[in-house]
Design a protein around this motif. Sequence first.
Motif, PDB file in Angstrom:
ATOM      1  N   ALA A 198     -33.032  -7.453 -34.661  1.00  0.00           N
ATOM      2  CA  ALA A 198     -32.547  -7.084 -33.328  1.00  0.00           C
ATOM      3  C   ALA A 198     -33.136  -5.758 -32.844  1.00  0.00           C
ATOM      4  O   ALA A 198     -32.988  -5.405 -31.665  1.00  0.00           O
ATOM      5  N   ALA A 199     -33.814  -5.034 -33.728  1.00  0.00           N
ATOM      6  CA  ALA A 199     -34.284  -3.691 -33.389  1.00  0.00           C
ATOM      7  C   ALA A 199     -35.274  -3.677 -32.229  1.00  0.00           C
ATOM      8  O   ALA A 199     -35.297  -2.721 -31.447  1.00  0.00           O
ATOM      9  N   GLY A 200     -36.103  -4.711 -32.104  1.00  0.00           N
ATOM     10  CA  GLY A 200     -37.086  -4.722 -31.025  1.00  0.00           C
ATOM     11  C   GLY A 200     -36.431  -4.754 -29.657  1.00  0.00           C
ATOM     12  O   GLY A 200     -36.765  -3.957 -28.768  1.00  0.00           O
ATOM     13  N   GLU A 201     -35.487  -5.663 -29.483  1.00  0.00           N
ATOM     14  CA  GLU A 201     -34.776  -5.748 -28.202  1.00  0.00           C
ATOM     15  C   GLU A 201     -33.943  -4.498 -27.961  1.00  0.00           C
ATOM     16  O   GLU A 201     -33.849  -4.012 -26.824  1.00  0.00           O
ATOM     17  N   GLU A 202     -33.327  -3.963 -29.010  1.00  0.00           N
ATOM     18  CA  GLU A 202     -32.552  -2.733 -28.863  1.00  0.00           C
ATOM     19  C   GLU A 202     -33.445  -1.586 -28.406  1.00  0.00           C
ATOM     20  O   GLU A 202     -33.088  -0.837 -27.488  1.00  0.00           O
ATOM     21  N   ALA A 203     -34.599  -1.449 -29.065  1.00  0.00           N
ATOM     22  CA  ALA A 203     -35.502  -0.353 -28.729  1.00  0.00           C
ATOM     23  C   ALA A 203     -35.971  -0.452 -27.279  1.00  0.00           C
ATOM     24  O   ALA A 203     -36.054   0.553 -26.568  1.00  0.00           O
ATOM     25  N   ARG A 204     -36.280  -1.651 -26.845  1.00  0.00           N
ATOM     26  CA  ARG A 204     -36.713  -1.828 -25.453  1.00  0.00           C
ATOM     27  C   ARG A 204     -35.600  -1.431 -24.487  1.00  0.00           C
ATOM     28  O   ARG A 204     -35.830  -0.729 -23.503  1.00  0.00           O
ATOM     29  N   ALA A 205     -34.376  -1.886 -24.773  1.00  0.00           N
ATOM     30  CA  ALA A 205     -33.249  -1.567 -23.898  1.00  0.00           C
ATOM     31  C   ALA A 205     -32.985  -0.063 -23.857  1.00  0.00           C
ATOM     32  O   ALA A 205     -32.510   0.461 -22.837  1.00  0.00           O
ATOM     33  N   LEU A 206     -33.299   0.637 -24.939  1.00  0.00           N
ATOM     34  CA  LEU A 206     -33.085   2.085 -25.008  1.00  0.00           C
ATOM     35  C   LEU A 206     -34.240   2.873 -24.409  1.00  0.00           C
ATOM     36  O   LEU A 206     -34.192   4.105 -24.360  1.00  0.00           O
ATOM     37  N   GLY A 207     -35.283   2.179 -23.977  1.00  0.00           N
ATOM     38  CA  GLY A 207     -36.422   2.858 -23.360  1.00  0.00           C
ATOM     39  C   GLY A 207     -37.415   3.426 -24.341  1.00  0.00           C
ATOM     40  O   GLY A 207     -38.073   4.442 -24.061  1.00  0.00           O
ATOM     41  N   VAL A 254     -37.096   7.274 -49.724  1.00  0.00           N
ATOM     42  CA  VAL A 254     -36.839   7.090 -48.297  1.00  0.00           C
ATOM     43  C   VAL A 254     -38.029   7.544 -47.452  1.00  0.00           C
ATOM     44  O   VAL A 254     -38.382   6.901 -46.463  1.00  0.00           O
ATOM     45  N   LEU A 255     -38.664   8.628 -47.839  1.00  0.00           N
ATOM     46  CA  LEU A 255     -39.747   9.185 -47.028  1.00  0.00           C
ATOM     47  C   LEU A 255     -41.093   8.514 -47.272  1.00  0.00           C
ATOM     48  O   LEU A 255     -41.925   8.450 -46.359  1.00  0.00           O
ATOM     49  N   THR A 256     -41.317   8.007 -48.482  1.00  0.00           N
ATOM     50  CA  THR A 256     -42.651   7.483 -48.796  1.00  0.00           C
ATOM     51  C   THR A 256     -42.661   6.035 -49.265  1.00  0.00           C
ATOM     52  O   THR A 256     -43.730   5.443 -49.406  1.00  0.00           O
ATOM     53  N   GLY A 257     -41.485   5.457 -49.536  1.00  0.00           N
ATOM     54  CA  GLY A 257     -41.442   4.080 -50.026  1.00  0.00           C
ATOM     55  C   GLY A 257     -41.641   3.069 -48.914  1.00  0.00           C
ATOM     56  O   GLY A 257     -41.169   3.258 -47.787  1.00  0.00           O
ATOM     57  N   GLY A 258     -42.329   1.989 -49.222  1.00  0.00           N
ATOM     58  CA  GLY A 258     -42.591   0.960 -48.217  1.00  0.00           C
ATOM     59  C   GLY A 258     -41.861  -0.335 -48.490  1.00  0.00           C
ATOM     60  O   GLY A 258     -41.045  -0.440 -49.411  1.00  0.00           O
ATOM     61  N   GLU A 259     -42.158  -1.320 -47.651  1.00  0.00           N
ATOM     62  CA  GLU A 259     -41.724  -2.714 -47.799  1.00  0.00           C
ATOM     63  C   GLU A 259     -40.244  -2.954 -47.527  1.00  0.00           C
ATOM     64  O   GLU A 259     -39.734  -4.013 -47.849  1.00  0.00           O
ATOM     65  N   ASP A 260     -39.539  -2.002 -46.918  1.00  0.00           N
ATOM     66  CA  ASP A 260     -38.188  -2.306 -46.450  1.00  0.00           C
ATOM     67  C   ASP A 260     -38.233  -2.966 -45.076  1.00  0.00           C
ATOM     68  O   ASP A 260     -37.314  -3.668 -44.693  1.00  0.00           O
ATOM     69  N   HIS A 261     -39.300  -2.679 -44.336  1.00  0.00           N
ATOM     70  CA  HIS A 261     -39.488  -3.214 -42.980  1.00  0.00           C
ATOM     71  C   HIS A 261     -38.340  -2.840 -42.054  1.00  0.00           C
ATOM     72  O   HIS A 261     -37.799  -3.657 -41.314  1.00  0.00           O
ATOM     73  N   ALA A 262     -37.985  -1.546 -42.150  1.00  0.00           N
ATOM     74  CA  ALA A 262     -37.144  -0.935 -41.141  1.00  0.00           C
ATOM     75  C   ALA A 262     -38.039  -0.650 -39.927  1.00  0.00           C
ATOM     76  O   ALA A 262     -39.233  -0.983 -39.929  1.00  0.00           O
ATOM     77  N   PHE A 263     -37.481  -0.028 -38.918  1.00  0.00           N
ATOM     78  CA  PHE A 263     -38.260   0.285 -37.720  1.00  0.00           C
ATOM     79  C   PHE A 263     -38.103   1.764 -37.378  1.00  0.00           C
ATOM     80  O   PHE A 263     -37.024   2.349 -37.551  1.00  0.00           O
ATOM     81  N   ALA A 264     -39.194   2.354 -36.912  1.00  0.00           N
ATOM     82  CA  ALA A 264     -39.183   3.740 -36.450  1.00  0.00           C
ATOM     83  C   ALA A 264     -39.691   3.760 -35.020  1.00  0.00           C
ATOM     84  O   ALA A 264     -40.694   3.102 -34.699  1.00  0.00           O
ATOM     85  N   GLY A 265     -39.006   4.501 -34.170  1.00  0.00           N
ATOM     86  CA  GLY A 265     -39.406   4.559 -32.773  1.00  0.00           C
ATOM     87  C   GLY A 265     -39.235   5.946 -32.205  1.00  0.00           C
ATOM     88  O   GLY A 265     -38.596   6.822 -32.801  1.00  0.00           O
ATOM     89  N   THR A 266     -39.830   6.140 -31.029  1.00  0.00           N
ATOM     90  CA  THR A 266     -39.645   7.386 -30.292  1.00  0.00           C
ATOM     91  C   THR A 266     -38.983   7.046 -28.963  1.00  0.00           C
ATOM     92  O   THR A 266     -39.265   6.011 -28.355  1.00  0.00           O
ATOM     93  N   PHE A 267     -38.094   7.950 -28.521  1.00  0.00           N
ATOM     94  CA  PHE A 267     -37.285   7.705 -27.341  1.00  0.00           C
ATOM     95  C   PHE A 267     -37.211   8.965 -26.493  1.00  0.00           C
ATOM     96  O   PHE A 267     -37.266  10.080 -27.040  1.00  0.00           O
ATOM     97  N   PRO A 268     -37.063   8.824 -25.179  1.00  0.00           N
ATOM     98  CA  PRO A 268     -36.881  10.016 -24.345  1.00  0.00           C
ATOM     99  C   PRO A 268     -35.735  10.881 -24.861  1.00  0.00           C
ATOM    100  O   PRO A 268     -34.741  10.379 -25.399  1.00  0.00           O
ATOM    101  N   ALA A 269     -35.865  12.181 -24.679  1.00  0.00           N
ATOM    102  CA  ALA A 269     -34.931  13.122 -25.290  1.00  0.00           C
ATOM    103  C   ALA A 269     -33.486  12.908 -24.864  1.00  0.00           C
ATOM    104  O   ALA A 269     -32.562  13.200 -25.635  1.00  0.00           O
ATOM    105  N   ASP A 270     -33.280  12.394 -23.656  1.00  0.00           N
ATOM    106  CA  ASP A 270     -31.909  12.228 -23.168  1.00  0.00           C
ATOM    107  C   ASP A 270     -31.303  10.871 -23.536  1.00  0.00           C
ATOM    108  O   ASP A 270     -30.212  10.522 -23.075  1.00  0.00           O
ATOM    109  N   THR A 271     -31.990  10.085 -24.371  1.00  0.00           N
ATOM    110  CA  THR A 271     -31.488   8.766 -24.765  1.00  0.00           C
ATOM    111  C   THR A 271     -30.235   8.902 -25.618  1.00  0.00           C
ATOM    112  O   THR A 271     -30.184   9.689 -26.571  1.00  0.00           O
ATOM    113  N   VAL A 272     -29.212   8.122 -25.269  1.00  0.00           N
ATOM    114  CA  VAL A 272     -28.007   8.063 -26.094  1.00  0.00           C
ATOM    115  C   VAL A 272     -28.195   6.930 -27.098  1.00  0.00           C
ATOM    116  O   VAL A 272     -28.104   5.754 -26.757  1.00  0.00           O
ATOM    117  N   LEU A 273     -28.479   7.295 -28.335  1.00  0.00           N
ATOM    118  CA  LEU A 273     -28.770   6.300 -29.360  1.00  0.00           C
ATOM    119  C   LEU A 273     -27.471   5.759 -29.956  1.00  0.00           C
ATOM    120  O   LEU A 273     -26.549   6.519 -30.249  1.00  0.00           O
TER     121      LEU A 273
END
Length: 306
Positions: A198-207, A254-273
């Motif tokens: 669901a992260a893709g649709e969430e990220a889009r909705a959050l800008g 957490v910082l260097t391990g892979g293959e969890d396939h979480a998502f990382a994104g950037t959002f405008p500073a005023d975004t309410v996450l």
Amino acid sequence: MSTIGDLGEFGLIGRLTRRLRPGRAVRLGPGDDAAVIAAPDGRVVATTDLLVEGRHFRRDWSGPYDIGRKAAAQNLADVVAMGARPTALLVGFAAPLSTPAAWAERLYDGLDDECRAAGASVAGGDLVGAPEVTLAVTALGDLGGEPPITRSGARPGDVVAVRGRLGYSAAGMRLLAEGRDGPAELIEAHRRPQPPYAAGEEARALGATALLDVSDGLLQDLGHIAAASGVRIEVDSRAVPVPAILGADGPRHVLTGGEDHAFAGTFPADTVLPPSWSPVGVVAEGAGVLLDGREPEVAGWDHFRA
């Protein structure tokens, strides 16, 4: 017990395709020279990955069902990271002829179940004999009329946030390498990642201004956003969630391990996450990735590094 060599190419194809359940985007599935997938947007998001036995998975660590789910998940997550809805997978499967047919069937059960979790389906592929098991998986997706969310949109002032588990797969792999059998949650995380689709649709909705799948380590993958966007990303290690189950090496996992396939994104500073997204840093002018103000010594996984 019959092997894939006993069944032959077409016998195996028949055995495997009968296990697959076509999704709504598949207009014509396995059985012809090619599949037909609906593309109502007029564009198709496409990505592909190779998984080679001994490099990306071990059959003494993971059963065929888990390998199938993992192969599907890492490709479906890439489609979601573009802000698209996954529609179909095409799977190339190579294996020794002595491979039990039941092993191949369970592999395809895993592929099929993971696709259904993401709203997609296996639409076709190819089979061939080979010295070792290899999977070549292509995932397709639909943007639904929206622009793709790329790695190049981050801007100074944006907040950096993550969604999904981090470090679990790396911790599980270490446990397996040490011959340990628990915590089971970590071992299962390595065998079968759980991308939050669901992260893709969430990220889009959050800008979201940029988005990617964390497959090779958070710091390394954030470096891809920094390079594509021409910015610097500053990560605060104190803000990155480190679950207690990860143990003393949790911060590194957490910082260097892979293959969890979480998502990382950037959002405008005023975004309410929402609570599902954890802010871990900011975007600034400059280049590269800084961890607590310094360049990290180790960033993550590199497929061409021994």
